[in-house]
Scaffold this motif. Structure first.
Motif, PDB file in Angstrom:
ATOM      1  N   LEU A 208     -30.580 -20.804 -15.494  1.00 29.32           N
ATOM      2  CA  LEU A 208     -30.969 -20.245 -14.199  1.00 29.32           C
ATOM      3  C   LEU A 208     -32.302 -20.814 -13.715  1.00 29.32           C
ATOM      4  O   LEU A 208     -33.235 -20.991 -14.497  1.00 29.32           O
ATOM      5  CB  LEU A 208     -31.063 -18.723 -14.281  1.00 29.32           C
ATOM      6  N   VAL A 209     -32.369 -21.053 -12.412  1.00 30.93           N
ATOM      7  CA  VAL A 209     -33.606 -21.453 -11.749  1.00 30.93           C
ATOM      8  C   VAL A 209     -33.734 -20.604 -10.488  1.00 30.93           C
ATOM      9  O   VAL A 209     -32.922 -20.724  -9.565  1.00 30.93           O
ATOM     10  CB  VAL A 209     -33.623 -22.950 -11.385  1.00 30.93           C
ATOM     11  N   TYR A 210     -34.732 -19.747 -10.473  1.00 32.14           N
ATOM     12  CA  TYR A 210     -34.934 -18.856  -9.317  1.00 32.14           C
ATOM     13  C   TYR A 210     -35.851 -19.564  -8.318  1.00 32.14           C
ATOM     14  O   TYR A 210     -36.989 -19.896  -8.626  1.00 32.14           O
ATOM     15  CB  TYR A 210     -35.558 -17.543  -9.766  1.00 32.14           C
ATOM     16  N   LEU A 211     -35.351 -19.810  -7.111  1.00 28.91           N
ATOM     17  CA  LEU A 211     -36.135 -20.489  -6.085  1.00 28.91           C
ATOM     18  C   LEU A 211     -36.961 -19.464  -5.322  1.00 28.91           C
ATOM     19  O   LEU A 211     -36.406 -18.562  -4.673  1.00 28.91           O
ATOM     20  CB  LEU A 211     -35.203 -21.241  -5.133  1.00 28.91           C
ATOM     21  N   THR A 212     -38.274 -19.584  -5.432  1.00 31.33           N
ATOM     22  CA  THR A 212     -39.184 -18.656  -4.783  1.00 31.33           C
ATOM     23  C   THR A 212     -40.412 -19.405  -4.302  1.00 31.33           C
ATOM     24  O   THR A 212     -40.901 -20.304  -5.015  1.00 31.33           O
ATOM     25  CB  THR A 212     -39.601 -17.522  -5.756  1.00 31.33           C
ATOM     26  N   PRO A 213     -40.933 -19.112  -3.128  1.00 36.09           N
ATOM     27  CA  PRO A 213     -42.115 -19.831  -2.625  1.00 36.09           C
ATOM     28  C   PRO A 213     -43.379 -19.548  -3.416  1.00 36.09           C
ATOM     29  O   PRO A 213     -44.386 -20.244  -3.242  1.00 36.09           O
ATOM     30  CB  PRO A 213     -42.241 -19.323  -1.183  1.00 36.09           C
ATOM     31  N   ASP A 214     -43.360 -18.556  -4.320  1.00 37.82           N
ATOM     32  CA  ASP A 214     -44.541 -18.204  -5.098  1.00 37.82           C
ATOM     33  C   ASP A 214     -44.615 -18.936  -6.431  1.00 37.82           C
ATOM     34  O   ASP A 214     -45.565 -18.734  -7.184  1.00 37.82           O
ATOM     35  CB  ASP A 214     -44.566 -16.694  -5.358  1.00 37.82           C
ATOM     36  N   SER A 215     -43.625 -19.784  -6.712  1.00 32.36           N
ATOM     37  CA  SER A 215     -43.626 -20.499  -7.978  1.00 32.36           C
ATOM     38  C   SER A 215     -44.691 -21.597  -7.986  1.00 32.36           C
ATOM     39  O   SER A 215     -45.053 -22.163  -6.949  1.00 32.36           O
ATOM     40  CB  SER A 215     -42.244 -21.115  -8.233  1.00 32.36           C
ATOM     41  N   GLU A 216     -45.182 -21.902  -9.188  1.00 34.02           N
ATOM     42  CA  GLU A 216     -46.170 -22.971  -9.343  1.00 34.02           C
ATOM     43  C   GLU A 216     -45.513 -24.341  -9.498  1.00 34.02           C
ATOM     44  O   GLU A 216     -46.195 -25.374  -9.410  1.00 34.02           O
ATOM     45  CB  GLU A 216     -47.049 -22.686 -10.577  1.00 34.02           C
ATOM     46  N   HIS A 217     -44.202 -24.370  -9.728  1.00 35.60           N
ATOM     47  CA  HIS A 217     -43.508 -25.619 -10.018  1.00 35.60           C
ATOM     48  C   HIS A 217     -42.655 -26.030  -8.808  1.00 35.60           C
ATOM     49  O   HIS A 217     -41.851 -25.242  -8.299  1.00 35.60           O
ATOM     50  CB  HIS A 217     -42.614 -25.463 -11.255  1.00 35.60           C
TER      51      HIS A 217
END
Length: 316
Positions: A208-217
């Motif tokens: 799983l990869v959760y796409l969120t604008p708050d991620s550092e990556h």
């Protein structure tokens, strides 16, 4: 007693009757003056005339309906004639240019779309929309989310390489389900998976990869072995890091779109800049990148100018 009977008989046989002024008036068989009968006949004549007028109005309405019906029949006939002419034109065009590929019918295109979507279910990239947070939204926000799901599905149908979409945490008794049925025609026949299970229990966590604008990556590539998750959340109150905190709770990898790497802030009057996109906009970026492997081109398609960002090479 006899006098009364005789008087009654005499009154019945008398052909005339004396009026109030002493003038004799002719009477009818019922003993009423003839003038009264004439007035009664005139009144009946007026009623019949009124009925005729009313009938005339009904006939006028019927003629109006008939006129509209004839107008509609002309429109239908014109459309049929136009379709026939267009069919003959295409037939003649194919005869003159046999090397040109003929235009596919709508039935063929629908069948082709269905085939591509079903193929994506087995071998294509996978995308989950996490709808487990929909109970926190207002009805207006739910309506906006339902519209985004409709646009996302429409874009996926048009893609040369579609994703297989799964709506997780999606219960049939939830308000978002009712909004999807109300706003999206044919929603019950969408070619996608719908499940009440949470995305974190449906797939292995390492995929799983959760796409969120708050991620550092920043997201570098779209991996077919991964399952990408979009948070089904329309939050007008701008609650920050909701999806990011949920991903961390399950120890799932996170990533953001590489907006900062390929785009810069554009000065505008409102001084507004936001990396928060609707789920259909995020999907358009992922889908375009999957086809082109070009992040600038993909970001240009999904990030609208209203977000306050432009591509680096657009800066003079």
């Amino acid at each position: 007693m006899d006098w009364k009977l005789e008087g009654s008989t005499q009154k019945a046989e008398s052909p005339v009757q004396q009026g109030q002024d002493g003038i004799l008036e002719e009477t009818g068989e019922d003993g009423l003056p003839e003038g009264f009968h004439l007035l009664q006949i005139d009144a009946e004549g007026e009623c019949q005339e009124g009925e005729t007028l009313a009938a005339g109005r009904t006939a006028w309405c019927s003629k109006n309906v008939q006129r509209k019906q004839r107008h509609w029949e002309k429109i239908v006939a014109a459309k049929k004639s136009k379709r026939k002419q267009e069919k003959e034109r295409r037939k003649a065009n194919r005869a003159e240019n046999p090397g040109i590929c003929p235009q596919h019918s709508k039935r063929f295109l629908r069948a082709l779309t269905k085939e591509k979507l079903l193929e994506a279910k087995h071998s294509g990239p996978r995308l989950c929309i996490d709808l487990s947070m929909s109970h926190h939204m207002s009805k207006k926000e739910l309506s906006r989310l339902a519209g985004q799901i409709r646009r996302l599905y429409g874009s996926n149908k048009k893609a040369d390489r579609p994703f297989w979409i799964c709506l997780t945490g999606f219960t049939t008794d939830s308000p978002i389900y009712e909004e999807c049925l109300r706003m999206n025609d044919g929603f019950s026949s969408y070619l996608l998976d719908i499940t009440e299970e949470d995305c974190f229990s449906l797939f292995p966590l390492e995929t799983l990869v959760y796409l969120t604008p708050d991620s550092e990556h920043a997201l570098e590539d779209v991996d077919l072995n991964k399952v990408y998750i979009l948070g089904g959340l329309v939050d007008e109150s701008i609650q920050k890091k909701v999806t990011f905190q949920k991903a961390r709770e399950y120890c799932v990898k996170t990533a953001r779109l590489p907006i900062q790497e390929y785009m810069v802030r554009n000065h505008n009057g409102k001084n507004y800049h936001s990396e928060i996109l609707a789920i259909n906009q995020v999907f358009d970026i992922l889908s375009t990148y999957l086809e082109t492997h070009n992040w600038p081109e993909a970001l240009k398609k999904g990030v609208s100018s209203g977000k306050g960002y432009i591509l680096r090479n657009s800066v003079e």
